[in-house]
Each structure stands twice: as C-alpha cells, then as structure tokens.
Design an enzyme around this catalytic site. Structure first.
Site, mmCIF file in Angstrom:
data_model
loop_
_atom_site.group_PDB
_atom_site.id
_atom_site.type_symbol
_atom_site.label_atom_id
_atom_site.label_comp_id
_atom_site.label_asym_id
_atom_site.label_seq_id
_atom_site.Cartn_x
_atom_site.Cartn_y
_atom_site.Cartn_z
ATOM 1 N N ASP A 396 -8.109 -8.569 3.981
ATOM 2 C CA ASP A 396 -6.753 -8.253 3.099
ATOM 3 C C ASP A 396 -6.374 -9.833 3.363
ATOM 4 O O ASP A 396 -6.710 -11.175 3.864
ATOM 5 C CB ASP A 396 -5.911 -7.171 3.761
ATOM 6 C CG ASP A 396 -4.352 -7.262 3.538
ATOM 7 O OD1 ASP A 396 -4.813 -6.886 2.297
ATOM 8 O OD2 ASP A 396 -3.670 -6.960 4.126
ATOM 9 N N LYS A 397 -5.343 -9.848 2.535
ATOM 10 C CA LYS A 397 -4.068 -11.798 2.559
ATOM 11 C C LYS A 397 -3.340 -11.481 3.742
ATOM 12 O O LYS A 397 -3.361 -12.268 4.346
ATOM 13 C CB LYS A 397 -4.238 -11.645 1.291
ATOM 14 C CG LYS A 397 -3.655 -13.352 1.413
ATOM 15 C CD LYS A 397 -2.620 -13.491 0.204
ATOM 16 C CE LYS A 397 -1.732 -12.900 -0.217
ATOM 17 N NZ LYS A 397 -0.594 -13.495 0.681
ATOM 18 N N ASP A 675 -1.124 -8.679 -3.263
ATOM 19 C CA ASP A 675 -0.709 -9.507 -3.977
ATOM 20 C C ASP A 675 -0.788 -10.163 -5.363
ATOM 21 O O ASP A 675 -1.917 -9.349 -5.921
ATOM 22 C CB ASP A 675 -0.606 -10.680 -3.378
ATOM 23 C CG ASP A 675 0.197 -10.830 -1.809
ATOM 24 O OD1 ASP A 675 0.512 -9.910 -1.723
ATOM 25 O OD2 ASP A 675 -0.086 -11.830 -0.502
ATOM 26 N N ARG A 785 -4.164 -7.292 -7.227
ATOM 27 C CA ARG A 785 -3.025 -6.047 -6.972
ATOM 28 C C ARG A 785 -4.295 -5.132 -7.479
ATOM 29 O O ARG A 785 -3.914 -3.525 -7.761
ATOM 30 C CB ARG A 785 -2.861 -6.505 -8.291
ATOM 31 C CG ARG A 785 -1.495 -7.315 -9.023
ATOM 32 C CD ARG A 785 -0.224 -6.932 -8.612
ATOM 33 N NE ARG A 785 0.438 -7.584 -8.884
ATOM 34 C CZ ARG A 785 2.394 -6.726 -8.628
ATOM 35 N NH1 ARG A 785 2.380 -5.934 -7.681
ATOM 36 N NH2 ARG A 785 3.819 -8.164 -8.665
ATOM 37 N N ASP A 811 -5.197 -5.567 8.200
ATOM 38 C CA ASP A 811 -4.127 -5.180 9.383
ATOM 39 C C ASP A 811 -2.907 -3.787 9.071
ATOM 40 O O ASP A 811 -1.727 -3.532 9.841
ATOM 41 C CB ASP A 811 -3.440 -6.549 9.495
ATOM 42 C CG ASP A 811 -2.146 -7.100 8.151
ATOM 43 O OD1 ASP A 811 -2.501 -6.696 7.141
ATOM 44 O OD2 ASP A 811 -0.900 -7.256 8.266
#
Length: 1204
Positions: A396-397, A675, A785, A811
């Site tokens: 994940d970012k 995002d 996205r 997270d």
C-alpha cells in the site's frame, strides 16, 4: 447448540436487500440479522478436545502413526513394544494442542475486549449503557467525541450546526485526514431530544452486507416521505468520531455484517512451500516404504518355502500358517519396524524451530520503533521460512510507504526560488526561522530560508499576493477553541500544509461563513466576501475562488497542476513561465509535489453577467456539469502567474534504501494504492521505485478493453520486440496441471503505471495473462485507484501464474483482503490503525523493518529449516535402511537390528537436541554481511537449499551410509572373538556396535552441516553422545534387568563389548568411511563451482571482523522535466459544501488579531531552507527521539542527512 461452537439451525437465505425499522427490535428480529458480536475464535471449553484432535488427525502423518499404534497391539504382527509409538504420538498431540489452545485463548481475549466495550443505546425511551455485543440492528445509539463507531450507522443528528460530523478513517484506509459526514435535514431536526428520537420510526431499505467501503445505496421512509441515502450519510464501524461532541446513529449492519468485518474476509490456513513439498515427499516416502515392505515380504515368503521348513523343529509353525500368510504378516511387521522413515518427531521439531525463530523476530531490538513503543511481532509461527523465499511484494502507499504528512518545502515567487538548496553544505545549515513576531504561528512549522520572511516583512507585493492566495483559495475549515490556538480541518493533508504555511508567514486563515472568509494579514483582521468556489476535481486538476476584498476589489485566485495553469496564463507571463519552469523542474527532480499559483482581477460588470449565467447553469437539470465546466473555462483564462509551491509527501524513514536493498535481492515491488495517478507516480519517484534512468515508464489508462489490451501489447513490444505470443510452460503439482508464466528477460529497466478502471479490464480472464506478462517484465509496477477487492485480485493473479512466493504489506482495513490473499501478510502498526495488523502474519511499525525481516530473519529461517530437513531425513533414512539390509541376514523375520530402547530414544533424546541447536542458532553470515550482500537472498527464491533434487541426493547419501554402517560392523564381527577368547559375534553385541556407529556418524555429519558453532551447539552435540553412553550403560545394567527382565534383556552387553579395542577401531573406521565422500564432494564443489554463499563466507573469513558500515551515500539530485501532480484530494472537493452553508461554523471565542504590527523593520538573517510538517491529526511532527540505536538501514542516512 451454538454454545458448543456448532450451529444446526437452518441456513440463512441469501440477503438481496435489507429492511429495518428504527426502535422496533421485535420487527427487526424476524429477519434474523447478525448481532454486533464478533467471533474470531475456533473453540470453546467443550469443543476444544474433539475438534482439535479431529484437525490434528487430518494430517497424514498423525493418522499414519495412529494406524501404526493399532497394528502394534496385534501380537502376531508387532515385533516392537507399543510404547515406541505411543510416547512420540502423545507428545506431538500434546504440544500441538497446547499451542492451538494458547492461540485461541488470545483470540477469545481479543473478542471479549471488543465485544464488552460500552456504548449508550436508546431502549424504551431511555439511554442505557450497553455492551457492543448486545447492540442490534435498528437500535439508535449515541456516540461521543473520540469514540469508536460501534457498528455501521445511518447518521441521524449531531451536535454541530447543520448536522455535520468529522470522522477519522485510519482504521479503514490508513488515511489520517478527517472526513465529513452529514445527516439528512429531516433526521437532523431530531437533535438530542430523547423523546423525539425514541418516537422515530423511520424505515430503511438498503443494500445487503458487502465489502464496498466507498459506496452505499438505500432509502429512508419517514412520515410518508422517501429520502435517498448515500455513503456521505453513513458512519462505518472502525471509524473514530473527531471534533464532534455527540451524534446519534441508527444501526444498519452489526458485527460480522459490517463493512469492516466483510473486508476482513475468511481467514485461510496458510502453508509454506516447504510444507507443501514435505507433504508431497511424505507421500513418496509412504510409497517407498510400501515398496520396501513388499520386497521383504516376498523375501520372507521365498525364505519360508526354501529354508523355513528346516527350522520347524526349533520354531514350530502355528496351525494354518503357511509361507504366504507368513509373508502377509511380515509385510505389516516391517511397516511397523520401518516406520521411522517418516518419524513423527519431525513435526514436533519443525514446530519448535518455527516457534524459536518467531521469538527472534519478537526480540529483535533493531526492529523496535521507540517513538511509538512498538516492537516487531510474529503473529503466526508457521510461515517463518517462507520469509526467505519472497519474490513479489505488494505494498500500500498511504501510511505504509508514506507518513501521510505533507511538508511545505520550497516555493518560487515571481521568479525567485525560496527554500533549502541541496547544493548547500549541510554542515552549514542555519537556524530555523523565528516566527515569534507572529503570535498565531504554528509552533510545529519549521523553515530555514530567512529571505522569505524578509520579503514578507518588506511587504513585497508579489509575496503578499502569493500567501494571500494560499490563505483564501482552499476549502479548509478553522477551529479555535482557545485564543490563538487554531486547528485546521482540511480535506487533504497537502491543502492543510499550504494553509499552515500561509499562516506562519503572516496570512492567517481564521474562520469562514458560507459567503465570507476571515483572515489576518500581517496583524490586520480582513474579511473577504466569498462569491464563488470553482472546485477541484480529477478532470479540472485545479480550484479557484472569486472574492471581493474589503476595498471592493474583485479577484480570482487559482491553484492547480502546473501544466493546467500554464495553458490559461496571459501571454505577458512568458518570461516568468520560463524561470518558474526551471524551478518546477528542480522541485520535481527532488521528488516534490508541485503546484502553480495564478490570479486575475475581474471586472464588476462582467462578473455580474457571469454570476447570472453560473446560477442558471447550476440549477439546470440537463448537462449541468458540462455547462458549469464551460463557465469555469471562460473565467479561468488570461491569468497572471504568481509562482509555484513544492510540497514533500514525507516518506517513512529509510523507505528508498529499503526498496533499493530489496531490488538488489531480486524482489519485485508492486504498489497498489487507492490514490490518484499523479500522487502515486510522485511517490514512486521519491522512493526510488521509478527512476529517471529507466528506459521508459508506461502508463496504461485506456477506457475500453481494446485500448487497454493494445497499450499492454505496445508496452511489451517496446520492451521485447521479439516477444512470443505464448510464454506458458506446464508445471505439475500434486496431479494438478497449472500453467505457469516464465520470467522473460528484457534489455533495460522499465516501469508500469496502470489506473483502476484500466486494471478492471486487465484483470478480466481474457486479458489477465497479457497484463501479467507485461507487468512482470517491468522493474516496478504501480496500480492507482484500486479497490480493496482489486488489490486481492492482483495478488491472486500473481500467485496463480507465477508459482512465486508473495508478500503483501499494508496498514488499513482496505489492505486486509490483500494481506490475507498473499502467502505472507505484514501489517504496519502505529497511528494508521490496527485492522491490518489484526489480520496479518507479521507486524511492525515502519516499512524499513521489512528488509531486516526478509534479508536476515527470513533468510536465516529458510536456511535453518532446509538444513534441518536435509539432515533429519538423512539420519532417519540411514537409521531405517540398516533394518532393510539386516532383513536379508535374519530370514526376513522382522527382527530389529537395534535395541528397542534405542529405537524409542533415537529421535526423542539422542539426536533431537543437536539438530534443534543447529536449526535455532546456525547462520552462514551475520546480519551485517546479509545487508551488504542482498544477493544471498536469491537461492531461497529458487528453492536451491531444499527441493526434490536435494531430497533425492539425501536419500542416496543415506543409502551409502547405511551400507557402510551395516556391512563394516558385520564384517568386523564375523567370526571374531574377544581378547580372552570368548565369542563377541552375538546379536546383542552387533546391535550395540551398529547403533553406536550410527550415532557417532550422524553427530559428525551434523558438525559438517553447521556453519556457526556456539557454546549451546557444542554442548548439545557432546552432551547427546555422553547421554547415549550413560543411558546405554544404565539400561544394560544388572539392576534394570532384575527389576524389569522382559523390558531390558541386553544385560551386560555394553560393558562386555565397549572394552574391546577392535570395537572402537570399527566405530572410527565406519565413521570415516561415511563422512569421507561428503568432505571430498564439498571440497571439490567449493573449488570448482562455488555458490554465492561460499564466496561471501570466504570474504567474511578473510575479513575476520565485522565489516565497516557502508560508505555514506551522497544524495543524488535528480533533474527532470517530469512534473509531479499536486493531489488536492482523492475525491471531489468540499466547495459545494462550503458555499451552500452546510458546513461547520463553530461559535468562536472573542479574539483580537493577535499581531504586533512591525512594518518594514528588518532583522539580520542568513539564507537556508527546510520546511515544516502539517499533520491532519494534530500530532507533533519532526520529533527527534534521542538515544535510539541506529539500524543498518539508517547507516545510509547517518552522515548525509541528519534529519533522519
């Protein structure tokens, strides 16, 4: 029956839509909706024993040993006592049951902690404090500030004007910026009037339970009217109420039906590739065991026919027993005797090794995060060796790679750049700017370039206009509970950082109403009339505000992506554009997120006409969006450029270095984020996933399946023009034929960025292989996205076709499905929530710890497990094969070659501790060398340490050793006498000699396997040999025979045999002959074909000391023409909410401007620059923790960047 963990009630029908009525439990109970209790445990007091035993006997090995036990109670078959199987089996079942019970007790405690939380529920017209588990669908509950949301709720009313609430969704998506929800007006009028709420009987009809976090559809019917419901009116379980005194909500979904729990998915039992290989090998061993027993049974039948008749005088046959029946009984007898080829202690040892290596992760101080007081945690003990075989990482970012903190780092105003320059000597860094002249400044804001403050104090008109724009052009809301203490609620952290920067430089945003914005400009309170907000969306990539100053001047202020703004500038700005473009290139080269600012003054008459047309367009029913866009385009032209801002999306410490290290270990990293594309791309460059040196970065953004397929093919053709159409090769695994995609070599390095809508087409069955082939040819892949479901689908796709080990790290709750889908799931714990951690296999506080988890703990665990398996199979095959050779010399009578007690204790006592010592403490190189040579990780990805080939070699080695161990002692004792002339060639003496040779040989072989000797290892090896002789002399003593004559028949054998020099000479000769080929083979292999481990170990021995830290790496300044897109938000802005009056407008305390007017006074500053952090949660940023041990990851930054 549900109390016993079983539910025999009729299966619930599939729910197509949900209907419920507020304050009517009797009505809602008829639908049998789930209560709000959650249950993650597996057992209770009554079901534990039967269910756990049932699960354990589903394992092939346990069922096999139970079958052996049943055979051993048949006297005609068994030549071994029952205790040789019962003792190991009971030990295995007990150890495993204790471990399962401990895990389930922890799950019960966690469930009870959550289920017993208290919440106020409206029952019978009164608010009562109830446990979460007792809340039901249709109940109305009251939440207070900072409370967790109990269940999925329809917001009814709140303490804030116009029924707004602020929520933090970190538990769901890892984002710490606050989000707004608003209740319907009709329910908002209920307020906190308990009587009105108790009388509320609205009926809701909505979608059934699902895992879509971003979507909700439903209707509320109340007082004869029907109202539409969407996601903006729903509070999801797992959110936290912020900055809202209270709110009331109607429970729509409870417990397992909430979107949070629906995203958790079903917990699957994860097995390592070593486990799967072992299961296959155990089946092969069973087949080989049956083959050996058939040969020996046939041998017994032949022997009975040819030789057995001559022994009937001494060994009379029972009635009805012939050669064929004797062979049948012999088959089962040898099944019992040769069962050690699959020792049950193997599974006990594997569990102990995994548990020990899990403790190493828990105890590792270098994976402890002092700031959050969070240690690393191995939440499962069954997957450690898989950590040494990872090929793909899915990350994940937000909150995983980044801190979700935006830093106002640099800016360009009217052609002049302000902020830190990387060309400056870091050792000459000046003090931070003193903002004490501004009583309203944010104390957390840090900036080093004094010249910018100087320009503000000198009342530079462009600088003032620049910060005035930042103070006015936004949709943030200000909260001021105490005098001068402002807290901004921004829709995204980067917008908050810009407003905070303007605040510190003297342009303080204080408050807003639907039609005005109040700011303090250099100590003077000024109110601007807010005439229009031209809001941000993903197509416009800009936002504008139109305001009238107190002097009556009309102005339009605009900020947005530089490429969009440049298209709308007046031609007089061309020179300024060139200079600003250079600055933007510099900012982008440093991985900063850029934003261009522009403005224009408006004519009053023109604006009046435009305003009228805007009103008509906003109220039309047809093509409203298109008409508004045309009006926005019309007014947002001929702008005057002011400058640009540069914001740093602050990465977690050590992220770029970790990604670089993992890449060197040939691990591919894919980022899967919700995002927008510009944000994700920017982070890709910041953390070294994407680099300017790459040959190309492909962007797949097609809106149709044909476009996406063509873009993927074009990318693949660019990377490899001669790429074949079909790159499958079949791989057979346990009878299933799986098509695997080969890795394709390409010249150069490439990156791939794909949008969510394009990914939806790419994941279709007809195109998934095309997508996977193209993605796997790239060095880095970024998917933007993406939904939580798509994250899991991407992981499953790689698992399906690549036959590689995957790891997912995240997270938030939106990462849970991905974490559960991957072979290994890692949760980042800390400020972003704990939902991902609860579903993960391993957890820690920072992404940088991942390299230590894989390159050190994972590699060591895999290496130790493979060494253990190779050695364990070797010692047990050798032990068993001696029985096979002996059968040809004992008339295939199923007599054992060893003493029964030696058979029982061989795996439990004599060889257990040495092999455990090796499996817990061995390491080829230490952790520092592991970091310096990441290529050491590659053999694990290729299964080089333990595979079918390695197992076959181990079996051949065991066959050779067993031949030596049987025939050398046999030849040495044949027709041999003692020194005193007495015979020594009896069965018991031969058994003692053979088992002693065997134990000495396997101990020497263990010594050759170990690379890292410790005091514990040495004690275990020598102690086991000593234990063998002590136990042997004790069991072969007169006393034991007198006490239990039938159990200890080897009376006096030890003292009669082991005092003969020839016996010791035979032991020495046998051990040398067994070990000599191994030593020779390894010597030649190291000299002729050394592995990467051999080379690094040789270098380490040459160094004879811990290597010095890696040389300090200079920070590479990247120049780029690429511009990083500014991310206002991940969704539509709040412009409509602000201008409509449906917004937060708290009554504020009476306040003065808080400024001391200082005019044009100047102070002596020396220029430098570094900027400050804005955190939407109000947490202190840039806090240094003293005396924290520097990890190997931070070595890279210690010299060059003391900010870390």
């Amino acid at each position: 029956m549900s109390f016993f963990g079983l539910d025999f009630s009729r299966k619930k029908e599939i729910e197509l839509e949900r209907k419920l009525r507020a304050n009517d439990r009797e009505y809602n109970l008829c639908f049998r909706y789930a209560t709000n209790a959650i249950k993650t445990s597996k057992y209770n007091l009554f079901t534990f024993l039967p269910l756990n035993l049932f699960e354990q006997f589903q394992r092939i090995a346990n069922a096999y040993f139970l079958f052996l036990l049943l055979l051993q109670v048949i006297p005609q078959i068994s030549s071994l006592s029952w205790f040789t199987t019962v003792v190991p089996l009971v030990l295995v079942l007990t150890v495993t049951a204790a471990k399962d019970a401990t895990d389930d007790i922890n799950r019960h405690r966690s469930d009870n902690q959550v289920n017993n939380r208290k919440v106020q529920v409206l029952i019978d017209g009164k608010l009562r404090s109830e446990r979460w588990m007792d809340v039901q669908v249709g109940d109305i509950i009251k939440l207070e500030n900072n409370q967790f949301v109990t269940a999925d709720l329809l917001l009814l009313s709140s303490s804030e004007p116009l029924n707004l609430v602020y929520i933090e969704t970190a538990e769901l998506d890892g984002e710490t910026n606050l989000k707004v929800r608003q209740a319907l007006t009709v329910t908002g009028d209920l307020g906190d009037d308990i009587e009105s709420l108790a009388a509320f009987n609205g009926e809701v009809c909505c979608e059934p339970p699902n895992n879509r976090l971003d979507r909700f559809t439903g209707t509320l019917t109340y007082a004869g009217q029907k109202y539409s419901l969407d996601n903006e009116k729903i509070l999801l379980r797992g959110c936290t109420l912020r900055n809202t005194d209270w709110c009331f909500g109607l429970v729509l979904f409870g417990g397992p039906e909430t979107k949070l729990m629906q995203n958790c998915g079903k917990t699957t039992f994860k097995r390592t590739s070593v486990d799967r290989l072992m299961n296959f090998l155990v089946l092969c061993i069973f087949g080989f065991l049956a083959f050996m027993c058939i040969i020996l049974a046939i041998g017994n039948g032949i022997w009975e026919l040819n030789e057995g008749s001559q022994f009937t005088a001494f060994l009379p046959r029972q009635d009805g027993t012939d050669a064929a029946f004797s062979a049948f009984l012999t088959f089962w007898s040898y099944v019992i005797i040769l069962n050690t080829v699959v020792p049950i202690s193997l599974y006990v040892s594997v569990e102990i090794i995994r548990l020990g290596n899990s403790f190493y992760i828990d105890w590792d101080r270098k994976m402890y995060h002092a700031r959050s007081d969070t240690p690393a945690e191995a939440r499962t003990t069954t997957l450690n060796e898989e950590l040494g075989q990872i090929k793909y990482i899915f990350s994940d970012k937000t909150g995983t790679l980044t801190q979700n903190i935006m830093i106002f780092n640099k800016c360009s105003i009217n052609g002049k750049s302000y902020g830190e320059s990387h060309k400056m000597d870091l050792h000459k860094r000046t003090e931070t700017v003193d903002f004490s002249f501004n009583p309203l400044a944010d104390p957390r804001f840090i900036f080093h370039d004094h010249s910018l403050v100087e320009a503000v104090k000198l009342e530079n008109p462009e600088v003032h206009t620049f910060f005035r724009l930042l103070a006015l052009c936004h949709t943030a809301m200000a909260e001021e509970k105490d005098e001068g203490k402002l807290l901004y609620q921004a829709q995204s952290p980067d917008e908050g950082a810009l407003v905070t920067a303007a605040r510190n430089f003297g342009f303080v945003f204080r408050s807003r109403t639907p039609d005005s914005v109040s700011i303090v400009e250099m100590g003077r309170q000024r109110n601007y009339e807010l005439l229009a907000i031209l809001d941000f969306n993903n197509v416009r990539k800009r936002m504008s505000v139109i305001v009238r100053s107190p002097e009556g001047k009309l102005s339009l202020y605009c900020k947005g992506a530089d490429t969009i703004i440049y298209e709308r500038l007046h031609q007089s700005c061309s020179k300024l554009m060139d200079v600003t473009t250079e600055h933007l290139n510099e900012f982008a080269g440093e991985g900063l997120r850029t934003l261009a600012l522009a403005y224009k003054d408006l004519d009053e008459e023109y604006f009046s006409q435009w305003k009228q047309r805007h009103h008509e367009a906003s109220t039309t029913l047809e093509d409203r969006e298109d008409k508004l866009d045309q009006l926005y385009e019309e007014i947002e032209k001929d702008l005057l450029l002011l400058g640009a801002t540069a914001i740093e999306d602050k990465l977690q410490d050590g992220v770029p270095q970790t990604i670089e290290q993992l890449s060197k270990a040939d691990i591919k990293i894919w980022v899967l984020t919700g995002d927008k594309q510009e944000t994700a791309e920017n982070i890709g460059y910041s953390c070294n996933m994407l680099r300017e040196e790459m040959n190309d970065v492909f962007v797949v953004s097609g809106n149709t399946p044909e476009d996406v397929k063509q873009e993927l093919r074009n990318a693949r053709t660019t990377m490899k023009p001669d790429a074949e159409l079909d790159m499958f090769f079949p791989e057979r695994t346990l009878g299933k034929r799986v098509k695997a995609i080969r890795d394709e070599e390409v010249n150069g390095e490439y990156g791939l960025v794909i949008n969510g809508h394009s990914l939806a087409y790419a994941l279709d069955r007809s195109m998934e292989v095309e997508f996977l082939r193209t993605a796997c040819m790239c060095k880095a892949v970024i998917c933007c996205r993406v939904t939580p479901l798509q994250k899991a689908q991407v992981v499953e796709l790689v698992k399906k076709y690549k036959q590689a080990v995957t790891l997912a790290i995240g997270d938030g709750a939106n990462d849970v499905s991905m974490i559960k889908a991957a072979h290994i799931g890692v949760g980042i714990s800390g400020q972003e929530g704990m939902q991902a951690v609860l579903s993960s296999d391993y957890s820690f506080a920072q992404f940088r710890f991942l390299q230590r988890l894989l390159l050190v703990h994972g590699r060591w665990s895999y290496l130790r497990m493979c060494k253990f398996l190779r050695y364990f199979f070797y010692k047990n095959f050798t032990f068993t094969f001696v029985h096979f050779w002996y059968a040809f010399f004992c008339g295939f009578s199923a007599q054992t070659v060893y003493d029964e007690w030696f058979i029982t204790l061989y795996n439990l006592m004599y060889t257990a501790l040495p092999v455990l010592g090796m499996s817990l403490f061995d390491q080829d190189v230490n952790d520092a060398w592991s970091f310096q040579h990441p290529e050491l990780y590659v053999p694990g990805q290729l299964n080089l340490y333990f595979s079918k080939t390695a197992f076959f070699k181990c079996a051949l080695h065991s066959g050779y050793s067993s031949l030596v161990l049987f025939f050398i002692p046999y030849a040495a004792m044949h027709d041999t006498v003692r020194n005193d002339g007495l015979a020594i060639a009896d069965y018991q003496s031969f058994a003692l000699l053979t088992q002693t040779c065997l134990l000495c040989t396997v101990c020497i072989q263990l010594g050759l396997e170990m690379s890292y000797w410790t005091a514990v290892n040495t004690f275990f090896v020598l102690g086991s040999l000593a234990m063998y002789f002590v136990v042997t002399f004790t069991m072969y003593s007169n006393g034991m025979f007198l006490l239990f004559p039938s159990s200890f028949p080897f009376i006096g054998t030890a003292r009669n045999s082991l005092n003969q020099p020839s016996i010791w000479l035979t032991i020495l000769l046998t051990s040398i002959l067994c070990v000599l080929p191994v030593v020779t083979y390894r010597f030649l292999l190291i000299q002729l074909r050394p592995t990467v481990n051999d080379k690094v170990m040789f270098k380490m021995r040459q160094a004879k000391a811990t290597p010095p830290p890696p040389p300090a790496r200079t920070r590479i300044r990247r120049t780029s023409s690429r511009r990083s897109g500014y991310a206002f938000s991940h969704a539509q802005g709040y412009g409509d909410l602000v201008t409509s009056g449906r917004f937060l407008h708290r009554p504020t305390v009476a306040r003065s401007s808080g400024f001391t007017q200082i005019g044009r006074s100047t102070t002596g500053f020396s220029p430098m620059g570094r900027s400050a952090g804005y955190s939407p949660t109000g947490r202190l940023q840039n806090v240094k923790v003293q005396d924290v041990e520097v990890t190997s990851l931070q070595m890279y930054r210690t010299v060059q960047d003391p900010v870390f």
